[in-house]
Write an enzyme that holds these catalytic residues in place. Sequence first.
Site, PDB file in Angstrom:
ATOM      1  N   LYS A  64       0.848  -1.147   0.040  1.00  0.00           N
ATOM      2  CA  LYS A  64      -0.039  -0.085   0.140  1.00  0.00           C
ATOM      3  C   LYS A  64       0.931   1.212  -0.143  1.00  0.00           C
ATOM      4  O   LYS A  64       1.594   1.478   0.969  1.00  0.00           O
ATOM      5  CB  LYS A  64      -0.954  -0.026   1.306  1.00  0.00           C
ATOM      6  N   GLU A 106      10.322   0.899  10.247  1.00  0.00           N
ATOM      7  CA  GLU A 106      11.224   1.846  10.144  1.00  0.00           C
ATOM      8  C   GLU A 106      10.658   3.221  10.109  1.00  0.00           C
ATOM      9  O   GLU A 106       9.701   3.650   9.296  1.00  0.00           O
ATOM     10  CB  GLU A 106      11.923   1.724   8.714  1.00  0.00           C
ATOM     11  N   CYS A 148      13.863  10.937   6.647  1.00  0.00           N
ATOM     12  CA  CYS A 148      13.757  10.350   8.066  1.00  0.00           C
ATOM     13  C   CYS A 148      15.083  10.453   8.565  1.00  0.00           C
ATOM     14  O   CYS A 148      15.249  10.694   9.784  1.00  0.00           O
ATOM     15  CB  CYS A 148      13.266   8.706   7.793  1.00  0.00           C
ATOM     16  N   GLU A 175      10.377  15.600  15.554  1.00  0.00           N
ATOM     17  CA  GLU A 175      10.511  15.484  13.801  1.00  0.00           C
ATOM     18  C   GLU A 175       9.796  16.696  13.295  1.00  0.00           C
ATOM     19  O   GLU A 175       8.640  16.309  13.144  1.00  0.00           O
ATOM     20  CB  GLU A 175      10.344  14.082  13.523  1.00  0.00           C
TER      21      GLU A 175
END
Length: 498
Positions: free
Chosen positions: A190, A266, A301, A400
């Site tokens: 997906k 992850e 990331c 983040e």
Amino acid sequence: MKLKYSDVKKTAGKLKFRTQAFIDGKFVGARSGQTFTTENPATGKPLAEIAAGDIPEVNRAVTAARKAFDRGLWSRAKPGERKQVLLRFADRLEANADELALLDTLEAGKPIGDCATMDIPDTIHCIRWHAEAIDKLYGHVSPTGPENLALILREPVGVVGCVIPWNFPAQMAAWKIGPALATGNSVVLKPAELTSLSAIRMAELAAEAGVPAGVFNVVPGLGETAGQAIGRHGDVDLVAFTGSTEVGRCFLKYAAESNLKRVILECGGKSPQVVFADAPDLAAVANHAVGAAFWNMGENCSCGSRLIVHKNIKDELVQRVVKLARTWPVGDPLDPRTRLGALIEKPHLEKVLGYIAAGRSEGAKLILGGRRILERTGGYFMEVTIFDEVSQKMKIAREEIFGPVLSVIPFSTEAEAIALANATDYGLAASLYTQDLNRAHRVSRAIRAGTVSVNCFSEGDITTPFGGFKQSGFFGRDKSIWAHDQYTELKTIWMQLA
Ligand code: NAP
Ligand code: MG
């Protein structure tokens, strides 16, 4: 691709999009007839309507994947045969590289220069690398006594669900399907709802290359519906997820509440770049620091979002970083000169601007950028942004941001630098800069992160594992031969000989 702005625009205008799910070797619409709109973040205009896959499509794809797995055309093929098919798949990707690069540029707002020279070549290389590895891997014979023979083998886990983010659409797909397919699994992938196009096209190219029907399925759709359906499906053996830590947690819950499928996460990062006073070459450090912070609009990331600098060189380094950052052009992602394209969507732009407001109100010193720009284009562009005099307690140093925002944090001693680097819930990547070999060893061992680069910013290459410590990851690693481990189960076959 000959990267000329006018040519790129012309080719982009002629692209045809595949917008349906790809299940069991065929394009199919959603049973509900529902679609969702994907837009171009550089214009704010719709690009295409995508089939909204939901529980029925996930069920259909998982059934096809299981059937293909049980039939064994792929799962029990000789590794050398799978290799040949995957090499052909890589060739098909290469033959269509211009198109794939444009799909990611149009849908994700990423600069065409990056997509054409990094994302798509890395995507192709990733598939080739895993393909080439699989007929060179051996199992083990255990050192037991003469009455027994014990074989230690690795077998594919079965049906693998992959749920991926929007920041490197084709490449994240390749990081998952490369090792998952190479080791003989069937896959249901997906893509992120904001970036479905390249993944759908990749499934079609895989089929053309000879990947059997049902082995690689793509179900576009929303996270809460299609993503959750994969996470909770009783016949999915493993989910490989890349995305936010928050959604990563959901997959652990889905697995716990369903069939205890394996979960590989992850997730996010807040990566430090630690610059000691003896860093070899401040011009080079500035170059790496700017790349680490602003490459892919900071929507990365492993983004080096915290520049932790020794106080004696801080002013000089910051000056260099600001000067260099000003030379990174923000603009149309289709223009090959562009270094920063658009942020992925308006709510994300607003979130990033919210962090800038928080930085200012908490007392950080805004020394570059900080505003939305090019608004007349309808796109979600913003300036390259740098805060000085940031403390690790501030929100911009802890969370983040996933945008082009760099925080500069000063330090005095090595111990303080290590403590600052580790003062985060994340542990994906880190960089450090020093001429002292002993310090390089000491500090790279002391930093709790999956990848530590020394005197550069790097995620390594396809030969090195990538993944996080702490809340940046769980259980596995993408890339390298270690990525194969997570898509296989370890089996012992114990034989009585006497
Ligand atoms: P995200 O919001 O976590 O979404 C990732 C994927 O999960 C998307 O396909 C999303 O679908 C799906 N999803 C969302 N909510 C879900 C739910 N409740 N149940 C099941 N699936 C769900 O992440 P993102 O915003 O796309 O990507 C940015 C994040 O990815 C950042 O945190 C970044 O650090 C991380 N990232 C990590 C790595 C790494 O290798 N460690 C690499 C790249 C990015 P929708 O698209 O419909 O929301
Ligand atoms: Mg989009």
